[in-house]
Design an enzyme around this catalytic site. Structure first.
Site, PDB file in Angstrom:
ATOM      1  N   ASP A 251      41.394   3.056 -18.191  1.00 51.61           N
ATOM      2  CA  ASP A 251      41.823   2.024 -17.247  1.00 51.61           C
ATOM      3  C   ASP A 251      41.034   2.231 -15.954  1.00 51.61           C
ATOM      4  O   ASP A 251      40.387   3.267 -15.757  1.00 51.61           O
ATOM      5  CB  ASP A 251      43.335   2.113 -17.029  1.00 51.61           C
ATOM      6  CG  ASP A 251      43.897   0.791 -16.517  1.00 51.61           C
ATOM      7  OD1 ASP A 251      43.118  -0.019 -15.983  1.00 51.61           O
ATOM      8  OD2 ASP A 251      45.109   0.562 -16.650  1.00 51.61           O
TER       9      ASP A 251
HETATM   10  C1  NOJ Z   1      44.238  -1.961 -14.269  1.00 45.90           C
HETATM   11  C2  NOJ Z   1      45.199  -2.437 -15.308  1.00 45.90           C
HETATM   12  O1  NOJ Z   1      46.171  -1.451 -15.565  1.00 45.90           O
HETATM   13  C3  NOJ Z   1      44.543  -2.837 -16.610  1.00 45.90           C
HETATM   14  O2  NOJ Z   1      45.514  -3.415 -17.435  1.00 45.90           O
HETATM   15  C4  NOJ Z   1      43.395  -3.756 -16.376  1.00 45.90           C
HETATM   16  O3  NOJ Z   1      42.817  -4.139 -17.614  1.00 45.90           O
HETATM   17  C5  NOJ Z   1      42.395  -3.051 -15.490  1.00 45.90           C
HETATM   18  N1  NOJ Z   1      43.005  -2.707 -14.217  1.00 45.90           N
HETATM   19  C6  NOJ Z   1      41.158  -3.902 -15.209  1.00 45.90           C
HETATM   20  O4  NOJ Z   1      41.501  -4.920 -14.352  1.00 45.90           O
END
Ligand code: NOJ
Length: 721
Positions: A251
């Protein structure tokens, strides 16, 4: 490109080039992205247009040393240009085929702009509505979530990722991200193996079985080990046990966060830890202090395995053959067809929480439309900030549909502020209206990532507005838009007609009006329980059997003997599992909902009352059937649900758990037979008493509860020996 060609390519790569393939840089400026891609960066997050992605691909293919095309990733969560209802609302539709259609639409729109990789679906089980991200998942139930995850993966990926209408899907956030302590986003999780196997891992297993191309690691810890460094789960379970051969992506900044978690001393150590645990792609800015020396600390075969997975995904997407998109075919606006689809989906997501007959509205002559959502365009929900087409307002749509009625649009109160000075004007108008439509709720910004709340009541003065309108005696309807279950205890008894409409997307206002006027049946069901109070959270229907089940709750009164503090009278009730100051159970349970039509159910029957474990193991199934008749004069939808109760098991089973459901439209007077297969998957559970968990069906009696809501179930028994 064959695996041999991939190997050949890997053999030609420098360590830095390998690292390049293992990163997706988060939202770089276009010129920076070109520079990074020229140097060998493998994936970019945030493509502004088809032309921009083509120009990046050109740099990758023509100007980088190895000519490897880039993956273009984006959070396409519930639509790209045409915004569908938020995933929680899609779950409320109890209609997996529709979820597949919506995902296919999103995929076609996004791929036309050059996106190849989405970070969706969210497969996290959410049992704590304080957590703002409940909006992005499919709620509290394992079966419903797994079913919707499969449906969404099918929609995004289609049968063939090379298709110009497909996206590579990513199941996220692996794992247990939906159970943060206190409902606070990013907080730690301490889940037992029993919980992990039977609850949190299941929807991911479903995604892997469905062929999801990616899995994203979660920000949280599980039993103290951050998921970005969790070798036991990323490699041990996901890759080795389940055979996942796709890409595990981190993530955003999740690898860097290992330093803040205090399991790595610096970024270089964090990268080593993450890749060794089984991560394949790091998402974020390139780690600052990553030296070649640090890279050589990662096992070479592990590094090559990660690179091979990324290249295989590029190959699956057909990027080596043709990395470009047709700029003239880029979809930049919703079409009439896509608008129709999301409008239908937004209406089908609506849940009729209560109805005293005020809905559908018929042909009212004087209507007051009030509440902060009356004239608002904030219907898209979380995650639509990128390219989504704006929505209109409920007031405008009602005006279009009721040209002969006198409509007064008086918001009365704002979403969040404490100014109640507009309420008296609403009350005055309500006195001379046929009906009042109160459009209340939480604005989109109150749910989503980093949007946890500790108070789930309607914010601002909205509850006062509802109570004031109720005081006029004029019939009224409350339409609630939100990205999560709300606490409605302080006003729900004054409001006999309430629809939960969630955040319905681009066509939400039109869909809400379709529901108000009876063109669509708001026959969705709740995918999460709505608590009576924040104090009950976490709350979900499939809780474990306690040794002390309660039959009454909320017995606290001025007379202390009522709660069994003195004397023997109430001792039985005293020592049971409940809150002294709250009635038992949620305000509205998972699965709750209704319809404008009325239905009569026959008794459920099973194809046989006895089955042997060995037969189940060999694939046999029992069918359970139920006849449902539409007893009303209008078409409507029933959602038949089947829950299993394991009467005696070697591990305390949940009181019930959903194993099957079907939503179907029945015409007036029609009788339909609903039939469901109950086999090993429905009756078994994961036993975690040994080092290697096993999925078992234990002999004994099972009760199958069948019906349209948890409150109106009928049951039939099945003996497994
Ligand atoms: C953080 C989020 O938790 C995740 O779900 C997302 O895909 C990423 N950021 C990218 O934006």
């Amino acid at each position: 490109m064959s695996m041999d060609r991939i190997r050949e390519l890997i053999d030609r790569m420098t360590l830095r080039e390998k690292l390049g393939q293992l990163q997706i840089v988060f939202r770089p400026k276009l010129e920076d992205a070109a520079e990074l891609v020229r140097a060998g960066l493998g994936s970019v997050f945030w493509p502004p247009s088809a032309a921009a992605t083509n120009s990046l691909q050109r740099v990758a293919v023509e100007e980088s040393r190895l000519g490897i095309p880039v993956l273009v990733g984006l959070d396409v969560i519930h639509g790209q240009r045409t915004i569908a209802p938020v995933p929680l609302a899609q779950a409320a539709g109890f209609d997996p085929a529709l979820v597949t259609e919506l995902a296919a639409l999103a995929a076609a729109e996004a791929r036309s702009g050059g996106v190849t990789w989405t970070f969706s679906p969210m497969a996290d089980i959410s049992r704590d509505p304080r957590w703002g991200r409940v909006v992005e998942g499919f709620g509290e139930d394992v079966h419903l979530t797994s079913t919707m995850v499969r449906a969404m993966v099918r929609g995004y990926q289609g049968g063939d990722l090379t298709s110009r209408t497909s996206l590579a899907a990513t199941a996220k956030h692996f794992v247990a991200y939906g159970a943060p302590e206190g409902g606070r986003d990013y907080n730690g999780v301490d889940a037992s193996d029993h919980q992990l196997r039977n609850v949190h891992l299941e929807p991911f297993r479903a995604a892997v079985e469905e062929g999801a191309a990616g899995v994203m690691a979660a920000f949280n810890t599980v039993a103290g080990v951050p998921m970005h460094a969790n070798r036991r789960l990323l490699t041990g379970v996901l890759k080795d046990e389940w055979g996942f051969d796709g890409v595990v992506v981190g993530d955003a900044e999740g690898v860097r966060n290992l330093v803040a978690h205090r399991v790595a001393g610096d970024e270089a150590a964090a990268v080593v830890l993450a890749f060794e645990a089984g991560l394949d792609v790091e998402m974020g800015g390139a780690p600052a202090d990553l030296t070649d020396e640090a890279l050589t600390r990662i096992d070479g075969r592990r590094l090559d395995d990660a690179v091979a997975r990324v290249l295989a995904l590029k190959e699956r997407l057909g990027l080596f053959d043709d990395p470009y998109v047709d700029e003239d075919a880029e979809i930049t606006e919703p079409s009439a067809r896509s608008r129709r689809l999301v409008r239908r989906a937004a209406a089908r997501a609506c849940v009729l929480l209560r109805n005293d007959g005020t809905l559908p509205l018929g042909s009212p002559r004087r209507v007051v439309v009030t509440g902060p959502y009356a004239d608002s365009t904030d219907h898209l929900g979380a995650w639509t900030q990128y390219f989504g087409a704006r929505a209109g307002t409920i007031a405008d749509r009602l005006r279009d549909r009721l040209p002969d009625a006198v409509l007064e649009i008086l918001p009365g109160v704002g979403f969040l502020d404490e100014d109640g000075s507009g309420i008296p004007a609403v009350v005055a108008a309500a006195h001379s209206a046929d009906v009042v439509v109160i459009c209340a709720g939480e604005p989109s910004a109150l749910s989503g990532e980093a949007a946890s709340r500790s108070d789930l009541r309607l914010p601002g003065r909205q509850e006062d507005l509802i109570r004031a309108v109720a005081g006029t005696g004029t019939p009224f309807v409350v339409v609630l838009e939100s990205g999560r279950p709300l606490v409605v205890a302080d006003w729900i008894e004054h409001a006999p007609t309430v629809v939960a409409a969630w955040h319905g997307g681009t066509e939400a206002p039109a869909a809400i009006v379709d529901v108000l006027l009876g063109d669509e049946d708001p026959a969705g069901r709740l995918p999460m329980s709505w608590p009576r109070s924040v104090g009950q959270i976490p709350i979900h229907y499939a809780h474990e059997n306690t040794g002390r089940p309660a039959t009454t709750g909320g017995t606290l009164s001025a007379d202390e003997t009522d709660v069994g503090l003195h004397g023997p009278d109430n001792l039985q009730d005293k020592f049971t599992s409940k809150y002294l100051d709250l009635e038992l159970g949620p305000q509205f349970s998972f699965g709750h909902g209704s319809s404008y039509a009325t239905f009569a159910c026959g008794s459920p029957t099973v194809s046989r009352e006895h089955v042997e474990c060995s037969a189940l193991d060999a694939g046999a199934a029992v069918t359970v059937s139920l006849d449902v008749t539409n007893t009303s004069a209008r078409s409507g939808d029933d959602v038949v649900q089947v829950y299993v109760e394991d009467v005696v098991a070697s591990v305390a089973p949940p009181v019930r758990r959903l194993v099957a459901f079907e939503r179907r439209t029945l015409t007036p007077g029609e009788t339909a037979s609903f039939t469901f297969e109950i086999g090993r998957d429905q009756l078994g559970f994961w036993m975690t008493d040994a080092a290697q968990p096993r999925f078992v069906v234990e002999p004994g009696v099972f009760r199958l509860h069948v019906g349209s809501t948890l409150a109106s179930m009928q049951s039939v028994e099945l003996l497994v020996s």
